[in-house]
Design an enzyme around this catalytic site. Structure first.
Site, PDB file in Angstrom:
ATOM      1  N   HIS A  98     102.592 -31.751 -16.783  1.00 22.47           N
ATOM      2  CA  HIS A  98     103.065 -31.576 -15.403  1.00 22.47           C
ATOM      3  C   HIS A  98     101.909 -31.744 -14.417  1.00 22.47           C
ATOM      4  O   HIS A  98     102.047 -32.444 -13.401  1.00 22.47           O
ATOM      5  CB  HIS A  98     103.691 -30.193 -15.246  1.00 22.47           C
ATOM      6  CG  HIS A  98     104.070 -29.857 -13.838  1.00 22.47           C
ATOM      7  ND1 HIS A  98     105.312 -30.143 -13.298  1.00 22.47           N
ATOM      8  CD2 HIS A  98     103.365 -29.257 -12.832  1.00 22.47           C
ATOM      9  CE1 HIS A  98     105.354 -29.741 -12.044  1.00 22.47           C
ATOM     10  NE2 HIS A  98     104.185 -29.191 -11.740  1.00 22.47           N
ATOM     11  N   GLU A  99     100.773 -31.125 -14.706  1.00 20.45           N
ATOM     12  CA  GLU A  99      99.631 -31.228 -13.803  1.00 20.45           C
ATOM     13  C   GLU A  99      99.065 -32.650 -13.769  1.00 20.45           C
ATOM     14  O   GLU A  99      98.642 -33.135 -12.712  1.00 20.45           O
ATOM     15  CB  GLU A  99      98.540 -30.231 -14.209  1.00 20.45           C
ATOM     16  CG  GLU A  99      98.954 -28.773 -14.124  1.00 20.45           C
ATOM     17  CD  GLU A  99      99.526 -28.402 -12.762  1.00 20.45           C
ATOM     18  OE1 GLU A  99      99.104 -28.987 -11.746  1.00 20.45           O
ATOM     19  OE2 GLU A  99     100.411 -27.521 -12.709  1.00 20.45           O
ATOM     20  N   HIS A 102     100.881 -34.708 -11.355  1.00 18.92           N
ATOM     21  CA  HIS A 102     100.394 -34.635  -9.978  1.00 18.92           C
ATOM     22  C   HIS A 102      99.241 -35.618  -9.753  1.00 18.92           C
ATOM     23  O   HIS A 102      99.139 -36.236  -8.691  1.00 18.92           O
ATOM     24  CB  HIS A 102      99.927 -33.220  -9.651  1.00 18.92           C
ATOM     25  CG  HIS A 102     101.041 -32.246  -9.439  1.00 18.92           C
ATOM     26  ND1 HIS A 102     102.112 -32.506  -8.608  1.00 18.92           N
ATOM     27  CD2 HIS A 102     101.253 -30.993  -9.948  1.00 18.92           C
ATOM     28  CE1 HIS A 102     102.930 -31.465  -8.612  1.00 18.92           C
ATOM     29  NE2 HIS A 102     102.438 -30.538  -9.419  1.00 18.92           N
ATOM     30  N   HIS A 106      99.172 -38.703  -7.104  1.00 20.41           N
ATOM     31  CA  HIS A 106      98.078 -38.915  -6.149  1.00 20.41           C
ATOM     32  C   HIS A 106      97.554 -40.340  -6.220  1.00 20.41           C
ATOM     33  O   HIS A 106      97.337 -41.001  -5.196  1.00 20.41           O
ATOM     34  CB  HIS A 106      96.948 -37.920  -6.449  1.00 20.41           C
ATOM     35  CG  HIS A 106      95.868 -37.911  -5.426  1.00 20.41           C
ATOM     36  ND1 HIS A 106      94.573 -37.549  -5.707  1.00 20.41           N
ATOM     37  CD2 HIS A 106      95.863 -38.250  -4.106  1.00 20.41           C
ATOM     38  CE1 HIS A 106      93.842 -37.632  -4.619  1.00 20.41           C
ATOM     39  NE2 HIS A 106      94.596 -38.067  -3.637  1.00 20.41           N
TER      40      HIS A 106
END
Length: 224
Positions: A98-99, A102, A106
């Site tokens: 999940h991270e 991100h 980006h």
């Protein structure tokens, strides 16, 4: 800040927040006991996915605590908690993916993330000042100051709303990566989905709380 009957408006958000917190801790604890057959720790998975996506400039760091994982777009660092960095559990790998989602958002300029990152400093500043202006305005009878507090808090509400698609999309990317790129078994994906769905509800609860607080402020201002 002070008691009045409008506090009842916040009850649904408070109950949802309590349920979401208990749920995410319960799901993470449950699936932290299930080792993934992928055979990677959280840190190894993070590096693998980042390099597969061509993101060689994103660093990975260990972070004290549990469920403190996050991606910092300012420094391009994925920080993984002690509960995920060295763990090969289904729960840990889901949170890590999940991270990394991100970080991929980006890199690709995912619009909701760009908007959230842009208004984040303003939202934090406005959230801190909103109640100060609002209460001073009510106490002194300066309605314009109370209105300014409402406007400032509205920015924080907007930030909470924009956060939802960012978080849901990161989870969607995580599940796709684990399923298609790493061929995670269906039963493990079910666990990942349970953990990420529970985590997503904490953001829904935060958004609902912000919206209801704004409604409460408006009602108090109109009453006074």
């Amino acid at each position: 800040m002070f008691y009045d009957p409008t506090f009842i408006i916040l009850l649904p958000a408070l109950l949802l927040s309590l349920w979401a917190t208990i749920s995410v801790q319960s799901r993470f604890s449950e699936y932290s006991k299930v080792r993934s057959r992928i055979g990677m720790t959280g840190a190894e998975l993070a590096r693998f996915i980042l390099e597969s996506a061509g993101l060689y400039d994103v660093k990975i760091e260990a972070l004290p605590g549990a469920l403190t994982d996050h991606y910092d777009p300012r420094t391009k660092i994925v920080r993984l908690s002690q509960a995920t960095y060295s763990s090969d559990s289904v729960a840990a790998l889901g949170v890590v993916a999940h991270e990394i989602g991100h970080a991929i958002q980006h890199a690709k300029g995912y619009v909701p993330l760009v908007i959230r990152n842009t208004i984040a400093p303003v939202a934090q500043f406005s959230s801190n000042l909103a109640w100060i202006f609002f209460i001073i305005g009510l106490v002194t009878g300066m309605f314009g100051l109370a209105q300014l507090g409402i406007i400032l808090f509205s920015i924080a509400v907007l930030f909470s709303i924009i956060t939802l698609p960012v978080e849901f999309d990161a989870s969607k990317r995580a599940l796709a990566i684990l399923q298609k790129n790493l061929m995670m078994p269906a039963e493990e994906l079910k666990g990942v989905k349970a953990v990420l769905s529970a985590a997503a509800m904490t953001y829904v609860a935060a958004m609902l709380m912000a919206v209801l607080q704004l409604v409460r402020m408006i009602l108090i201002a109109r009453r006074d």
